[in-house]
Design an enzyme around this catalytic site. Sequence first.
Site, short mmCIF file in Angstrom:
data_model
loop_
_atom_site.label_atom_id
_atom_site.label_comp_id
_atom_site.label_asym_id
_atom_site.label_seq_id
_atom_site.Cartn_x
_atom_site.Cartn_y
_atom_site.Cartn_z
CD GLU A 175 41.37 108.77 48.14
OE1 GLU A 175 41.94 108.91 47.04
OE2 GLU A 175 40.41 108.03 48.31
CD GLU A 378 36.52 110.27 48.68
OE1 GLU A 378 36.65 109.36 47.83
OE2 GLU A 378 37.23 111.29 48.71
C1 BG6 Z 1 38.80 108.80 45.88
C2 BG6 Z 1 38.99 110.25 45.62
O1 BG6 Z 1 39.96 108.17 45.47
O2 BG6 Z 1 37.89 108.07 45.19
C3 BG6 Z 1 37.89 110.89 44.80
O3 BG6 Z 1 39.18 110.99 46.80
C4 BG6 Z 1 37.45 109.92 43.74
O4 BG6 Z 1 38.38 112.10 44.31
C5 BG6 Z 1 36.87 108.69 44.43
O5 BG6 Z 1 36.55 110.45 42.82
C6 BG6 Z 1 36.31 107.67 43.49
O6 BG6 Z 1 37.24 107.36 42.51
P1 BG6 Z 1 36.88 107.44 40.97
O7 BG6 Z 1 38.15 107.23 40.28
O8 BG6 Z 1 35.90 106.39 40.75
O9 BG6 Z 1 36.33 108.81 40.74
#
Ligand code: BG6
Length: 480
Positions: A175, A378
Amino acid sequence: MSFPKGFYWGGATAANQCEGAWQEGGKGISCPDICTGGTATQSKRITPVLEEATFYPSHDAIDHYHRYKEDIALFAQMGFKMYRFSIAWTRIFPNGDEEEANEAGLKFYEGLIDECLKYNIEPMITISHYEVPFGLTKKWNGWADRRMIECYLRYCRAIFTRYKGKVKYWLTFNEINSATGKMGGFLSQGILNEIKTMEFMDQKDVPQNRFQGLHHQFIASALAVRMAHEIDPDYQVGCMNIMATTYGLTCDPNDQIAAQKQNHLFNWFCSDVQCRGAYPNYMQRYFKENNIKIKKEEKDDEILKNGCVDFYTCSYYMSNCQSADPTKQDAGKGNILNGVPNPYLKASDWGWQIDPIGLRFSLNEIWDRYQLPIYVVENGLGAYDKIEEDGSIHDDYRIDYLRRHIEQMHEAILDGVDLRGYTPWGCIDLVSASTGEMRKRYGFIFVERYDDGSGDYSRRRKDSFYWYKKVIASNGEDLD
Ligand code: BG6
């Protein structure tokens, strides 16, 4: 409905959010190791000097470090074809600036990679996932300093050489575009100007450092791409962006311009540099208006030009809206990305606005722009899960979220997008990056670990586990 043959179904994690064992095997302190837990409404804190009675979620996380064999066996049961994980830089170079790599760290990841290969699971490795060595943050203010590039490349050389022949896919920075916004970089982007205890949200923002830090990351990434190809011509190196497509709140052209500006800055700037090998023109105006002056060395433009990535990846959780009307700006409420709430969308319990069609839209935009293979590395729903008396976990809300996104990915493929893989986030429950919570769960696998530090780390399959297994077995045909 089916996906292309060889489509990479899988899941994704990051070292600091799942491994734990924060001081084993010679590991040094990563930036997340000095962050306390928080909640959706209470920011986590940064404590450069660790406090004795305070709970630090990354220190034990879900103990993946000791349980990765069990976890990968569960991934294999679901039929994973790919596992995206990150290497903790501090396991390989504990302070970040050592000359020699730490053998115990290299060995640990060798075991993890071998375990994936045993089940024909293709590893995809994030080289830096929000976990810069704290030693480098203290010494140089992280990426704000150009000397970071050398340390990063030494780290890349160590892992590219060691895992040659076993790994094919690498991502240079998780990211990377998070640094275009105020919170970017998780202590890594030169925003920790004074090292003191503070609320995570109170980090002093110095845009000049953030963008200079990004420039150093672009150079580091471009040089890493070259290095990877020299070490192993089969290596494929990708960029990784948060994709949060931004719509104009209305069809008022002013709103459209506001949206375009945000899309340029947030969604396109970093990937334009990494995929096209040059700074886009629109950034000149942004830099000028914000009094940002990027210091470049003579060869930098050439380095960028010769270090384009082989493929594009992104996380996708939400879309965003922008309005030209300042009274409509609803910072903090609309979305984590501070846009204006979209009246057509519903949000998760953490306020992230859910938009599966936005994923199709985004994938088309990315493909039209770069014509590079794309992976969604993701995606997922952070939600509260409840264990029933019989031990089952009925996470139909998660299944519904994932199903709707998979349907839209399929639409994008029909539109002509070259989408190669999908690795939903937190395939096993892990610590939340933004809040440090365990209760914000994403996994197909529940982990008995709670925010007060209790729990025996046992793993349990949720309903989504069986569902995803069917999805993979049918190559995306059976989504019921
Ligand atoms: C992304 C990141 O922003 O989202 C992860 O690459 C992160 O590291 C994921 O865990 C989900 O975000 P969060 O804050 O719900 O864990």
